[in-house]
Write a protein that holds these residues in place. Structure first.
Motif, PDB file in Angstrom:
ATOM      1  N   TYR A  78     -36.968   0.249 -12.131  1.00 39.34           N
ATOM      2  CA  TYR A  78     -35.738   0.286 -12.925  1.00 39.34           C
ATOM      3  C   TYR A  78     -34.520  -0.038 -12.073  1.00 39.34           C
ATOM      4  O   TYR A  78     -33.474  -0.375 -12.586  1.00 39.34           O
ATOM      5  N   ARG A  86     -24.884   6.613 -14.544  1.00 40.81           N
ATOM      6  CA  ARG A  86     -25.977   6.896 -15.466  1.00 40.81           C
ATOM      7  C   ARG A  86     -26.990   5.767 -15.503  1.00 40.81           C
ATOM      8  O   ARG A  86     -28.188   5.983 -15.681  1.00 40.81           O
ATOM      9  N   LEU A  87     -26.506   4.534 -15.319  1.00 45.50           N
ATOM     10  CA  LEU A  87     -27.353   3.348 -15.405  1.00 45.50           C
ATOM     11  C   LEU A  87     -27.586   2.777 -14.014  1.00 45.50           C
ATOM     12  O   LEU A  87     -26.733   2.880 -13.126  1.00 45.50           O
ATOM     13  N   SER A  88     -28.723   2.123 -13.849  1.00 45.56           N
ATOM     14  CA  SER A  88     -28.943   1.363 -12.614  1.00 45.56           C
ATOM     15  C   SER A  88     -28.100   0.087 -12.652  1.00 45.56           C
ATOM     16  O   SER A  88     -27.651  -0.357 -13.732  1.00 45.56           O
ATOM     17  N   GLU A  91     -29.655  -2.431 -15.119  1.00 51.45           N
ATOM     18  CA  GLU A  91     -29.339  -2.326 -16.546  1.00 51.45           C
ATOM     19  C   GLU A  91     -27.871  -2.631 -16.803  1.00 51.45           C
ATOM     20  O   GLU A  91     -27.515  -3.203 -17.843  1.00 51.45           O
ATOM     21  N   ASP A 113     -41.530   1.700 -14.837  1.00 51.47           N
ATOM     22  CA  ASP A 113     -40.617   2.829 -14.974  1.00 51.47           C
ATOM     23  C   ASP A 113     -40.246   3.010 -16.446  1.00 51.47           C
ATOM     24  O   ASP A 113     -39.855   2.046 -17.115  1.00 51.47           O
ATOM     25  N   ARG A 115     -37.709   4.128 -17.882  1.00 53.91           N
ATOM     26  CA  ARG A 115     -36.339   3.700 -18.194  1.00 53.91           C
ATOM     27  C   ARG A 115     -36.266   2.182 -18.356  1.00 53.91           C
ATOM     28  O   ARG A 115     -35.537   1.669 -19.217  1.00 53.91           O
ATOM     29  N   ALA A 118     -37.867   1.287 -21.676  1.00 54.57           N
ATOM     30  CA  ALA A 118     -36.938   1.541 -22.790  1.00 54.57           C
ATOM     31  C   ALA A 118     -35.892   0.432 -22.892  1.00 54.57           C
ATOM     32  O   ALA A 118     -35.499   0.018 -23.996  1.00 54.57           O
TER      33      ALA A 118
END
Length: 846
Positions: A78, A86-88, A91, A113, A115, A118
């Motif tokens: 991810y 909150r996000l990589s 993303e 992963d 995440r 998703a």
């Protein structure tokens, strides 16, 4: 060294393709996407975390804002999530690209992963398994997208392929080097550090780490990244020549190659990655002089020892960390174990750590001292052995196989023993082929392997086995064909086995014969329509050709060495490898007692051509004069023509026009069609000087027509330039500019930097009238000057007349613009590079 800009700009302003993926897990896939984008003549925008000057999030957001296409490539990871976020970054990039056309590719994986799963849920994407498959998908999909969504880019001609100094494709993902990358990025982007050297034993991963670090920081060097491999260089005196070859810089016999390199780099802001410097450890002063001459260049060097220059920063590359406990979670998280698992899955996709195998893999890593190359070689054996069986082999056999020196450092001995173990696991036929493949200095294709192998063997099947063993690497060449290589450490072992087995002489003989056959196959094409394709092929085989030439001369066979040089002579002078060719021809002439008279004539002719394009006219005239009687006696019309053309030019320079015309007429009568094109341009030049403009125009039209018939770019360039001289001499600046722009576009498209500089300088002169945009003219002139080197200028002077200046001279231009405005325009022009300079000259915009 590289000033921070208030606005973050991508390195190129053509159609830009932002590539988003994890850095280390998908390193090979990132390179595949980069290759696909380059092949479409677009600009890959590859954000690399850890570069200086701006926070990473600001950089990738700015890059995304300036990109027109988004490509996302995803595997298992991810990506990294920054503290407080909150996000990589992965993303975040994906979401920010919502307004761009997005192409999504997902690698087949057993584990992903949650995440990332998703994030991908509900998206339309294409799946792939191998980097080569991904490259084909991306190239096809982007081409379709361009046809549907974009107009063809018009900013300038495409960069020619292959690009000199291009970073090679990464053979393996980079695992466990995050801290090293951050440290190196900090060093390399420090203004006060012109030289960073990665040191360590063979197999420690210096080259792979340097490549990753260079790719990470390259966007912050406006002139990009260049890669030069010194592994085949055998003496300090040849380092300048090797750097020139790697950078695509033309050389000559008149000045040292390092002088041309320093001159070409002097205005660049560039990262220069020099690999395998230990081959020429005493050449530090060459690097030092280049860095002094080119203060905008940073050198990143790999070597087994420091270069030992002032301001050098040394980074000892450590082995990969081995697990410090037997806890399964600790073992699985160890970088060295992760590398083993990745390499094992490349051999057996279903491989995974189990409770039973975890401890054995940890033992393998400790036994191999964390050496990446040794780990990869050992992991490839999971096709045949379980981890426990690999441990048994390591304990029982390593150190007993080779009989090598036992006083070598532990890590170096471990690597050698691992290579020997991998070798002993091969079948007898595979070992025999492996030994013989050691003769290739610059890689090989399937046909070349068949040329040196046992004629009764199934070479393709044997090669597959060697690739599976990881002793041989398989890569795609720039033309898309498959090519094979060995790492230098492994090749050294192959050569040792070849010598010990008594097969070195027949293998080298077969290799040299193959190179000669290749040269003879290329010869009729080099001055024709498909010449560029064959020139690129010979560029790929250049090290092999050099090795073959050395073999012929070692065997007291200068005639075959001459045959090889003569068949490829257009390659040496058109690609600018004049120093190299001079060295070969000098060695051939040193063995002149073994040549017959026809061959002696050709050797003198070859030396004369090389002196001619190096600006050494007196030497060239003497050599041509000695060659012509021998060539005439041998009935060698082509050779006579090649000598008489320059002799006609020399006669004209002395004012003997009747002799010049006689010599040129005979050169035309005896020459090939492309030489007839040269004849018409040479005669047109004489007629312009005489004021016989109508006859000059007739000759120019014939020169252009011949260039179209034979599709020879060089002949076309000379014709367009000489026609521009004819036009400006008659006062028609608009027509002169039209011919210069045609020639400039052709020179840029074929990668002929000397011609680009010549045409740009002439356009700058035409555009420097008081009523013109003088700042633009200064930028063009500076762009031309940035491309000039001593050998470049000699090359052009050998074939074209000096440009008849008609615009304001620099002092007058500076006076009109003002000193500050002139300096700003000059600095901006030096930074343009070829595509933007051509765009400025042809469209008025960059």
């Amino acid at each position: 060294m590289i000033p921070v800009q208030p606005v973050i700009l991508t390195p190129d302003q053509r159609i830009r393709v932002f590539v988003s993926s994890s850095m280390t897990e998908l390193a090979a896939e990132r390179q595949a996407v980069r290759d696909a984008v380059h092949r479409l003549r677009l600009v890959p925008v590859m954000f690399e975390q850890g570069a200086r000057a701006h926070p990473p999030r600001d950089v990738y957001r700015a890059y995304l804002e300036q990109s027109q296409i988004f490509i996302g490539v995803y595997g298992e990871s991810y990506g990294w999530v920054a503290p407080g976020e909150r996000l990589s970054g992965l993303e975040d990039e994906f979401r920010l690209a919502g307004t761009l056309p997005r192409l999504i590719y997902v690698k087949d994986a057993e584990h992903r992963d949650p995440r990332l799963a998703a994030m991908l849920d509900g998206l339309s994407y294409r799946t792939f398994d191998r980097p080569a498959e991904l490259r084909e998908l991306v190239e096809d999909d982007v081409a379709v997208l361009l046809s549907e969504r974009f107009e063809s880019p018009t900013a300038g001609p495409p960069d020619p392929e292959p690009t000199a100094g291009r970073l090679p494709a990464a053979p393996t993902p980079l695992i466990g080097r995050d801290d090293d990358l951050v440290a190196l990025a900090t060093m390399v982007t420090d203004d006060a550090v012109p030289l960073v050297t990665l040191t360590g034993t063979g197999g420690i991963g210096k080259t792979r780490l340097a490549m990753a670090a260079a790719e990470r920081v390259a966007p912050f060097f406006p002139d990009g990244l260049r890669f030069v491999d010194l592994s085949s260089v055998v003496s300090t005196e040849l380092v300048g020549e090797a750097l020139a070859r790697g950078l695509g810089v033309r050389t000559s016999g008149a000045v040292p190659a390092s002088t041309d390199v320093a001159s070409w780099l002097r205005t660049k802001r560039l990262l220069l990655l020099v690999d395998n410097f230990e081959q020429v450890a005493d050449a530090g002063p060459v690097i030092g002089e280049i860095l002094r001459t080119a203060p905008g260049v940073t050198a990143l060097v790999t070597s087994r020892a420091p270069v030992r220059l002032a301001d050098e920063r040394v980074y000892p590359v450590p082995p990969l960390g081995a697990p410090d406990s037997d806890d399964p979670a600790v073992v699985a998280a160890s970088p060295a174990v992760r590398l083993f698992v990745d390499a094992a899955r490349a051999a057996v996709p279903s491989f995974s750590l189990t409770p039973a195998s975890t401890a054995d893999v940890a033992l393998i890593i400790r036994r191999l001292h964390g050496l990446p190359l040794a780990i990869i070689l050992a992991a490839a054996k999971v096709r045949l052995l379980s981890p426990a069986e690999i441990v048994g082999h390591l304990d029982n056999q390593l150190g007993l196989l080779t009989g090598g020196a036992r006083d070598l450092p532990d890590r170096q001995r471990t690597l050698r023993d691992t290579i020997a173990w991998s070798y002993d696991l091969l079948r007898a036929e595979e070992r025999a082929l492996f030994d013989r493949l050691g003769v290739f200095a610059g890689g090989w294709d399937l046909g070349a392997a068949e040329a040196v192998a046992d004629p009764n063997s199934d070479v393709l099947t044997l090669l597959e086995g060697l690739v599976e063993s990881t002793l041989v690497r398989q890569d795609a060449a720039p033309d898309g064909h498959e090519r094979f290589t060995m790492l230098d450490t492994i090749r050294d072992y192959a050569l040792e086995r070849l010598r010990d087995g008594g097969q070195a002489e027949p293998a080298r003989r077969a290799h040299a014969a193959h190179c000669l056959r290749l040269a003879e196959a290329a010869e009729p094409h080099l001055n024709g329509a498909d010449g560029p394709l064959w020139l690129r092929r010979l560029e790929l085989e250049r090290e092999n050709v050099n090795t073959a030439l050395g073999w012929f001369l070692e065997q007291d066979d200068p005639a075959r060495a001459l045959r090889l040089v003569w068949a490829t002579w257009a390659f040496w002078w058109r690609r600018g490898h004049i120093d190299e060719a001079n060295r070969h021809v000098a060695r051939i002439l040193d063995r002149g007692d073994l040549l017959d008279e026809p061959d002696t004539g050709r050797a003198l002719l070859a030396a004369g051509v090389l002196a001619f394009v190096s600006g050494q006219n007196e030497r060239a005239e003497d050599l041509f004069g000695r060659a012509v009687p021998l060539l005439r006696a041998a009935g060698d019309d082509q050779g006579v023509s090649l000598a008489l053309g320059p002799l006609g030019q020399f006669a004209a320079l002395r004012g003997d026009r009747p002799l010049a015309i006689r010599l040129l007429d005979e050169a035309k009568a005896k020459g090939e069609q492309w030489q007839v094109g040269l004849y018409h341009s040479r005669v047109a030049r004489l007629k312009i000087e005489e004021g016989a403009y109508d006859e000059a125009l007739r000759q120019l039209r014939l020169a252009v027509e011949v260039s179209r018939q034979v599709q020879d770019q060089f002949v076309a360039l000379l014709a367009q330039y000489t026609w521009a001289v004819w036009s400006v001499t008659r006062g028609d600046r608009d027509e002169a500019r039209e011919h210069l722009v045609k020639g400039l576009s052709l020179a840029a498209a074929t990668g002929d930097e000397p011609a680009v500089a010549q045409f740009l300088g002439a356009v700058a002169d035409l555009d420097s009238r008081p009523e013109d945009d003088l700042a633009r003219a200064v930028r063009l002139d500076a762009a031309a000057q940035a491309l000039r080197t001593p050998s470049n200028e000699m090359w052009m002077r050998a074939f074209v007349a000096p440009w008849p200046r008609v615009g304001l001279d620099p002092d007058a231009t500076r006076a009109r613009l003002g000193g500050a405005a002139y300096a700003d325009a000059w600095q901006a022009g030096e930074a343009l590079g070829v595509p933007r300079a051509v765009a400025l000259a042809t469209t008025g915009e960059t």
